[in-house]
Design an enzyme around this catalytic site. Structure first.
Site, PDB file in Angstrom:
ATOM      1  N   CYS A  46      82.033  59.652 108.414  1.00 57.35           N
ATOM      2  CA  CYS A  46      81.343  60.919 108.123  1.00 57.35           C
ATOM      3  C   CYS A  46      79.903  60.670 107.683  1.00 57.35           C
ATOM      4  O   CYS A  46      78.990  61.438 108.032  1.00 57.35           O
ATOM      5  CB  CYS A  46      82.064  61.681 107.017  1.00 57.35           C
ATOM      6  SG  CYS A  46      83.735  62.130 107.437  1.00 57.35           S
ATOM      7  N   ASP A 140      75.378  85.892 119.887  1.00 58.40           N
ATOM      8  CA  ASP A 140      76.258  87.060 119.823  1.00 58.40           C
ATOM      9  C   ASP A 140      77.445  86.822 118.888  1.00 58.40           C
ATOM     10  O   ASP A 140      78.348  87.646 118.808  1.00 58.40           O
ATOM     11  CB  ASP A 140      76.760  87.427 121.233  1.00 58.40           C
ATOM     12  CG  ASP A 140      77.511  86.261 121.899  1.00 58.40           C
ATOM     13  OD1 ASP A 140      77.658  85.185 121.267  1.00 58.40           O
ATOM     14  OD2 ASP A 140      77.964  86.417 123.044  1.00 58.40           O
TER      15      ASP A 140
END
Ligand code: BEZ
Length: 262
Positions: A46, A140
């Site tokens: 990570c 959107d």
């Protein structure tokens, strides 16, 4: 039960982040968004991923994409871990903060709701960790792409940029991008588009390669020059039969269609 499907409106959740409380849709505004999750704070893979994402931040900004990370630890851990990420990935003291917020999902509520848990990777208490999800959200607020990697496999952020380029191009132009496509490479029109429509949308020039099936025909893009502009390739491959040049595409295209091939 299926989780989020492509085209679904992405949940407008509220969350605590390293940049304060956010509401996702408000945070995204008119931008595209990438939400990427991490198994745990202070874990090595990570740390490399967040560093890579940070180094590519200007590329994402250029494409109007807002990034946001998620990990199932608390804000305090996120802030502490950020120092490690910057120390590991950045030149000396060049940066003092990550260019995107990280959501603190310490109760795993979002991880569960968004289907992010990796059943094979557990913490020391036997609780599942988050997988490496990537959700790309359009302006959107609908889900445009999702990727799910197990905790043990770090993501390729260059590939994530590449798919953003493809998504943004295919949103504005009715084309599709072939395997390993890179910005500036030839593109294709989806096979569902009737040839007459392709010819009227892109009436500039064609190149045909016949294949044994006689169903699919492919173009060779041998003399293609790479373009720095990512939205308009130097040659636009307009269908399985047709291509036009960037100049032809930008100006009113000529009416002649040259059918080549055997
Ligand atoms: C890591 O980020 O290094 C990692 C996290 C969970 C499982 C394996 C690797």
């Amino acid at each position: 039960m299926p989780g989020l499907l492509l085209g679904d409106v992405f949940p407008d959740f509220e969350a605590e982040t390293t940049a304060g409380k956010i509401k996702l849709h408000e945070f995204l505004g008119d931008s595209w968004g990438i939400l990427f999750s991490h198994p745990r704070d202070y874990t090595p893979v990570c740390t490399t991923e967040l560093g890579r994402a940070a180094r590519l931040a200007s590329e994402f900004t250029k494409r109007s994409v807002k990034m946001i990370g998620l990990s199932i630890d608390c804000l305090e851990d996120h802030h502490g871990w950020t120092k490690d990420i910057l120390a590991y990935n950045c030149e000396e003291s060049a940066c003092c903060s990550l260019p995107f917020p990280i959501i603190a999902d310490s109760k795993r509520e979002l991880a569960v709701a968004l289907g992010m848990l990796d059943p094979d990777e557990k913490d020391k208490n036997g609780m599942p960790l988050t997988a490496r999800c990537v959700f790309i959200i359009g302006p959107d607020k609908r889900l445009k792409l999702s990727l799910l990697y197990p905790a043990t496999t770090g993501r390729n952020f260059d590939e994530i940029l590449r798919v953003v380029d493809s998504l943004q191009l295919t949103t504005v132009k009715r084309v599709a991008t072939p395997a390993d496509w890179q910005p500036g490479d030839c593109v294709m029109v989806p096979p569902s588009m009737p040839e007459e429509e392709a010819a009227s949308l892109f009436p500039a020039g064609v190149y045909t390669k016949d294949l044994p099936s006689e169903v699919q025909q492919w173009i060779q893009n041998t003399d293609y020059q790479k373009s720095a502009e990512f939205l308009v390739p130097s040659r636009l491959w307009i269908s399985r039969h047709h291509y036009i040049t960037k100049t032809q595409y930008q100006l009113a295209p000529p009416t002649t269609i040259i059918i080549s091939g055997s």
